[in-house]
Enzyme design. Structure first.
Site, PDB file in Angstrom:
ATOM      1  N   GLU A   1       0.841  -1.212   0.000  1.00  0.00           N
ATOM      2  CA  GLU A   1       0.000   0.000   0.000  1.00  0.00           C
ATOM      3  C   GLU A   1       0.872   1.257   0.000  1.00  0.00           C
ATOM      4  O   GLU A   1       0.577   2.235  -0.681  1.00  0.00           O
ATOM      5  CB  GLU A   1      -0.945   0.007   1.207  1.00  0.00           C
ATOM      6  CG  GLU A   1      -1.901  -1.188   1.286  1.00  0.00           C
ATOM      7  CD  GLU A   1      -2.740  -1.397   0.032  1.00  0.00           C
ATOM      8  OE1 GLU A   1      -2.941  -0.433  -0.728  1.00  0.00           O
ATOM      9  OE2 GLU A   1      -3.177  -2.541  -0.203  1.00  0.00           O
TER      10      GLU A   1
ATOM     11  N   ASP B   1       3.470  -4.788  -5.426  1.00  0.00           N
ATOM     12  CA  ASP B   1       3.893  -6.081  -4.873  1.00  0.00           C
ATOM     13  C   ASP B   1       5.418  -6.144  -4.761  1.00  0.00           C
ATOM     14  O   ASP B   1       5.969  -6.543  -3.734  1.00  0.00           O
ATOM     15  CB  ASP B   1       3.426  -7.231  -5.776  1.00  0.00           C
ATOM     16  CG  ASP B   1       1.956  -7.582  -5.538  1.00  0.00           C
ATOM     17  OD1 ASP B   1       1.403  -7.170  -4.496  1.00  0.00           O
ATOM     18  OD2 ASP B   1       1.368  -8.272  -6.394  1.00  0.00           O
TER      19      ASP B   1
HETATM   20 ZN   LIG Z   1      -2.829  -2.716  -4.413  1.00  0.00          ZN
END
Ligand SMILES: [Zn+2]
Length: 678
Positions: free
Chosen positions: A515, A579
């Site tokens: 995030e 990621d």
């Molecule tokens: Zn995301």
């Protein structure tokens, strides 16, 4: 976002389904019993980490997909079921109290006898209103009123921070109005898409038939819906195009809108919403609204009325008697997603109670299931992740000092929301009764819509939450520059204050990092520390970023989850960047958490570093039906979970070192091909 979360209520309700019976066992962190140690971790780390789980797990009938997220949802649901049943049985709650509202909402949804007995009667007053539309002004006003109760008619109106002046809320208009999940469903010419369109037509026809249309009329009406929706689809941006924040920002006055999309009775529309004095707005997709204007003028009123009846029915079917609910599920659940069985009623009503009264329900949930220790531990992890990203930004070689200073300022300014709101929402104006499920659902949507409208032109309230506490997901919001981790995701196996650091950092740590780096992905990097859409990158730094990102696009474009169907590397770029970045900084933060502590010893035969990566892979164990996978490859900005393991890890030297993988192994990208950003 950790994963996609649908806002279309009917889909949300289906996505929340769960297996029958008691809540499934939720593993704590990483479980060696899920591994297939016969596989070489350097050849296929996903199979190695969760191959045994894959082999022994079948997707329950009520699911389109199954993995850790669904196991967590099951446990949360079991807790909420107790809360809701308790509230529904408590007839002593004071009228107007949140407990009364939560209890009565749930009771109304569980009152099957009444719902079955009423059939489609709860829709009557809306159908009468649609039938009474006599001119273009009334059409625009009716579209407004149907939007208020949460139908996706024609387009979407919402209120939120202005991308270029993020302290103030502004009206935002965007494309919508389709019954299928994306424009591509209407336009693609492959055999699969043509079959789906035929099935959609048959579904719409059956729904009209259930509503009382005679056979030839129902068929004609379905054709009308398809024709109007196809025109809207043709005028819509692609999913990838809508991700571009600059191309979807067109600030204009009401007068400019009336010129741009003349044909649509904008004054009547805004008057119906009580927005007579709203002066400015942001139009997301100008071409779409130009076409809408033409259609508002050119399409016969009778056809528009058919279209509106369909969107009303579509939004309400899940709350009507079983012939409607079953038909809606047969198409949205089974045809589109491959799901075999409708989830039990209590799960569907639970999901809707969360949508309607999420903070009232969330308050009851966190009292029972979210500890101050969990909040404390999560805060500590976020601080470590922030320090790790800060250190990485400072030593980046490809970014110049000026851009770096802005990036660091942005990271420092990033706000944090953990668990649940400090200030709870006031549901005082929302009326809920024990009778009339659909009426309750529509009242809640209308309450929410009006709450949004009341914010037009007002300063943004930074304390407000846009997600409910039980939500099992995490978010980064670029216009608020904030991270949100609801209580629903801060639980095992994602997060366990009692587990060791390798497991927590490999799991929720990577999600926190994910995030955080969204603030710097292809979309997020275009917003500054205050959440304003403003370019703070030098030309050279922007070029360096884009070149690196392009490599990642290429890597994901090459993955082919279904023969002939590749991942869309451009659509999924932001998530893939997050990621990769998230894992990198979570790994650093994990190392940081070990400083000054005795060297951790191997457990279950794995070093702490290996357990970090195994814990990461474990969070993505996942099975999905082929229909649902096809849908996701077209519409989801997240790659399928397996590739969220294979993709980023092959770029990380830390992973190769942990499992002594060598150049030439499938899980090791050659250095010319490797993506490094943060
Ligand atoms: Zn995301």
């Amino acid at each position: 976002m950790r994963r996609i979360s649908f806002v279309v209520p009917i889909i949300l309700l289906l996505a929340f389904g769960a297996a029958p019976g008691a809540a499934a066992q939720v593993s704590r962190g990483f479980d060696p019993a899920n591994m297939d140690t016969g596989v070489n971790p350097c050849a296929d780390f996903y199979q190695y980490a969760v191959g045994a789980w894959e082999k022994r797990t079948a997707i329950p009938a009520e699911y389109a997909k199954y993995g850790v997220d669904q196991e967590v949802d099951e446990r949360t649901s079991a807790i909420l079921k107790g809360i809701l049943e308790g509230a529904a049985a408590d007839r002593s709650a004071p009228k107007g109290s949140e407990r009364q509202k939560v209890g009565d909402f749930f009771a109304s949804g569980m009152d099957e006898a009444r719902i079955e007995g009423e059939g489609a009667r709860p829709l009557e007053r809306f159908l009468v209103r649609i039938a009474a539309v006599q001119d273009r002004n009334a059409l625009a006003a009716e579209i407004a009123l149907l939007q208020v109760i949460g139908t996706g008619a024609a387009f979407r109106l919402e209120v939120g921070p202005d991308d270029r002046n993020s302290a103030l809320n502004i009206l935002q208009l965007s494309q919508q109005g389709l019954g299928l999940p994306d424009r591509d469903y209407y336009l693609k010419q492959d055999a699969q898409s043509k079959t789906l369109r035929r099935e959609y037509l048959a579904h719409v026809e059956r729904m009209f038939h259930l509503l009382g249309d005679a056979a030839p009329t129902a068929g004609r009406n379905a054709q009308t819906v398809m024709r109007l929706e196809t025109r809207l689809a043709r005028a819509s941006m692609t999913r990838t195009e809508t991700e571009d924040p600059v191309a979807t920002y067109h600030k204009m006055t009401r007068t400019m809108l009336a010129t741009h999309a003349s044909g649509f009775a904008w004054d009547a529309y805004f008057r119906a919403l009580g927005l007579d004095d709203a002066e400015t707005l942001v139009l997301r997709q100008p071409a779409f609204f130009r076409e809408l204007g033409r259609m508002a003028q050119g399409v016969p009123l009778s056809e528009w009325k058919t279209y509106l009846r369909w969107h009303l029915l579509r939004a309400a079917a899940g709350y009507l008697s079983s012939p409607f609910a079953r038909e809606a599920f047969a198409f949205n659940g089974t045809t589109l997603e491959g799901t075999q069985a409708l989830p039990p009623r209590w799960k569907r009503v639970l999901a809707e109670t969360d949508a309607a009264l999420g903070e009232a329900l969330g308050k009851l949930y966190v009292e029972r299931a979210f500890s101050p220790q969990a909040k404390q531990k999560a805060l500590e992890m976020v601080a470590n992740l922030r320090a790790a990203l800060r250190a990485r930004l400072q030593r980046l070689e490809w970014m110049g000092d000026a851009t770096k200073a802005s990036a660091l300022a942005k990271l420092d300014a990033m706000r944090l929301k953990i668990g649940y709101p400090d200030v709870w929402r006031d549901y005082g104006a929302l009326q809920v009764s024990r009778t009339g499920y659909l009426r309750n659902v529509l009242a809640a949507r209308s309450f929410e819509f009006q709450r949004g409208l009341a914010k037009v032109g007002k300063p943004v309230d930074r304390a407000e939450w846009s997600t409910t506490p039980i939500t099992n997901n995490a978010f980064y919001d670029p216009t608020l520059n904030e991270l949100v981790f609801p209580a629903g995701i801060l639980q095992p196996p994602f997060f366990d204050p009692g587990a060791d650091e390798a497991l927590n950092y490999g799991n929720i740590g990577a999600t926190i990092g994910h995030e955080m780096t969204h603030g710097f992905d292809d979309g997020g990097r275009q917003y500054d520390a205050q959440g304003n859409l403003r370019n703070w990158w030098t030309v050279e730094d922007e070029k360096a970023f884009t070149e690196r990102a392009a490599l990642l696009v290429k890597q994901f474009d090459a993955f082919e989850p279904i023969p002939g169907m590749h991942i869309n590397g451009t659509l999924t770029l932001g998530e893939n960047l997050a990621d990769l970045g998230g894992l990198s900084i979570a790994y650093d933060a994990f190392q940081r958490s070990q400083q000054g502590k005795p060297t951790a010893v191997p457990q279950d035969g794995f070093t702490p570093e290996q357990r970090f990566f195994l814990s990461y892979a474990e969070t993505w164990r996942f099975k999905i039906r082929e229909e649902a996978l096809r849908a996701r490859l077209l519409t989801d900005e997240h790659a399928p979970p397996k590739y969220r393991v294979l993709g980023p890890l092959a770029n990380l030297p830390e992973f190769a070192a942990a499992f002594t993988c060598k150049a030439g192994d499938a899980m090791v990208r050659p250095s010319t091909d490797r993506v490094t950003l943060w």
